[in-house]
Design a protein around this motif. Structure first.
Motif, mmCIF file in Angstrom:
data_model
loop_
_atom_site.group_PDB
_atom_site.id
_atom_site.type_symbol
_atom_site.label_atom_id
_atom_site.label_comp_id
_atom_site.label_asym_id
_atom_site.label_seq_id
_atom_site.Cartn_x
_atom_site.Cartn_y
_atom_site.Cartn_z
ATOM 1 N N ASP A 214 32.255 77.298 47.075
ATOM 2 C CA ASP A 214 32.845 76.211 46.297
ATOM 3 C C ASP A 214 34.361 76.310 46.410
ATOM 4 N N THR A 216 38.155 74.233 45.884
ATOM 5 C CA THR A 216 38.883 73.118 45.276
ATOM 6 C C THR A 216 40.298 73.113 45.830
ATOM 7 N N SER A 253 36.945 66.071 42.362
ATOM 8 C CA SER A 253 36.505 66.916 41.262
ATOM 9 C C SER A 253 37.148 66.528 39.936
ATOM 10 N N GLY A 263 36.841 68.614 45.634
ATOM 11 C CA GLY A 263 35.875 69.705 45.711
ATOM 12 C C GLY A 263 35.167 69.706 47.053
#
Length: 308
Positions: A214, A216, A253, A263
């Motif tokens: 994940d 960002t 996001s 994201g």
């Protein structure tokens, strides 16, 4: 008068000779007494000293032989468990218990050579059980924690875990009776008590074969949002370690004060997680700089109004 004085001298000389003879006899008597005492002392204590020396030699031989037998027994048990496919952590834990148990039996056998019976040792331990229980409370908790770890199997040897109670993390190298040994990324060795591990949350990062990354990244409000998403999609698509057949998500996001946060989610093998994450972040920065997509730092716009 001269004759009387000569007689007196002769008498005194005779008395001196008698005293000397008595002194010699007394010295001889004392020497005889000392020799008798030494003989009596040797007769009484030499057998005991010889017996004690023999006991020490036997105890040393028993310890050496017992130590080799314990090593042989442990080796046989380890090979047996290995042939039966037992987990490495179970093998290590049982090996630790067997080691302590056999050494206790060995020391009890050595104590019996010196006249200390097993019943007396057990009686002493029984009478001191409460004190020992309080003193060894932490050790007993760790032992129970080790048993729970082996029964529930939250991790195995070779797994990368994170302990929430201590904050330490690393690869599990060994699970012993009281402690679990971890090796950190920078090659430090950490011993974590089994009690704290069994009684707290544990993050097992490598139990599953795959992991999702994940990421960002923020872009400025003046940058082209669609272009930034296309660049992220292209970066992920050319990464060879990304698993095929798994979903790849590129999305907005959050709209933050200083940036639009994008994201990015994709799947890799567990062993490739960190290196792929680091490489992808580096590629995002280089690609955004190349195509003019701004990654802003936190900033505040201040508007001043001129008063009337």
């Amino acid at each position: 008068m001269i004759q009387i004085s000569n007689a007196a001298d002769m008498i005194s000389e005779g008395l001196d000779k008698l005293e000397n003879l008595e002194g010699i006899e007394s010295i001889e008597n004392l020497q005889k007494i000392d020799k008798n005492l030494i003989k009596q002392y040797l007769k009484e204590y030499i057998p005991d000293m010889l017996n004690f020396a023999i006991q020490i030699v036997l105890a040393a031989l028993l310890y050496i032989i017992g130590k080799h037998l314990i090593s042989f027994a442990r080796k046989v048990i380890r090979k047996t468990l290995e042939r039966r496919g037992a987990d490495l952590g179970v093998r290590q834990f049982l090996d630790s218990i067997i080691k302590y148990f056999l050494y206790i039996v060995l020391w009890l056998m050595i104590l019996t050579l010196f006249g200390i019976t097993t019943a007396s040792v057990v009686a002493v331990l029984g009478s001191a059980g409460l004190t020992l229980g309080l003193a060894l409370q932490g050790s007993l908790e760790n032992f129970a924690g080790g048993v729970l770890i082996l029964l529930l199997k939250p991790f195995h040897v070779g797994d990368y875990i994170v302990s929430s109670a201590t904050g330490y993390e690393g690869t599990v190298q060994e699970i012993t009776t009281f402690y679990t040994k971890l090796t950190t990324i920078d090659n430090r060795v950490i011993l974590l008590p089994n009690g704290s591990l069994a009684g707290s949350a544990i993050v097992n990062a490598t139990q599953q074969q795959t992991r999702r990354i994940d990421l960002t990244v923020g872009i400025s409000y003046h940058s082209d949002l669609r272009k930034a998403k296309e660049l992220l999609t292209w970066i992920v698509a050319k990464e060879e370690r990304v698993l095929d057949g798994q979903p790849v998500d590129i999305f907005v996001s959050e709209l933050k004060d200083s940036c639009v946060e994008l994201g990015c989610r994709f799947w890799v093998k567990a062993e490739d997680y960190w290196q792929t994450r680091w490489d992808t972040l580096e590629e995002v920065k280089l690609t955004f700089d190349q195509y003019g997509v701004e990654i802003p730092f936190p900033q505040v716009d201040v508007n001043l109004k001129k008063g009337s």
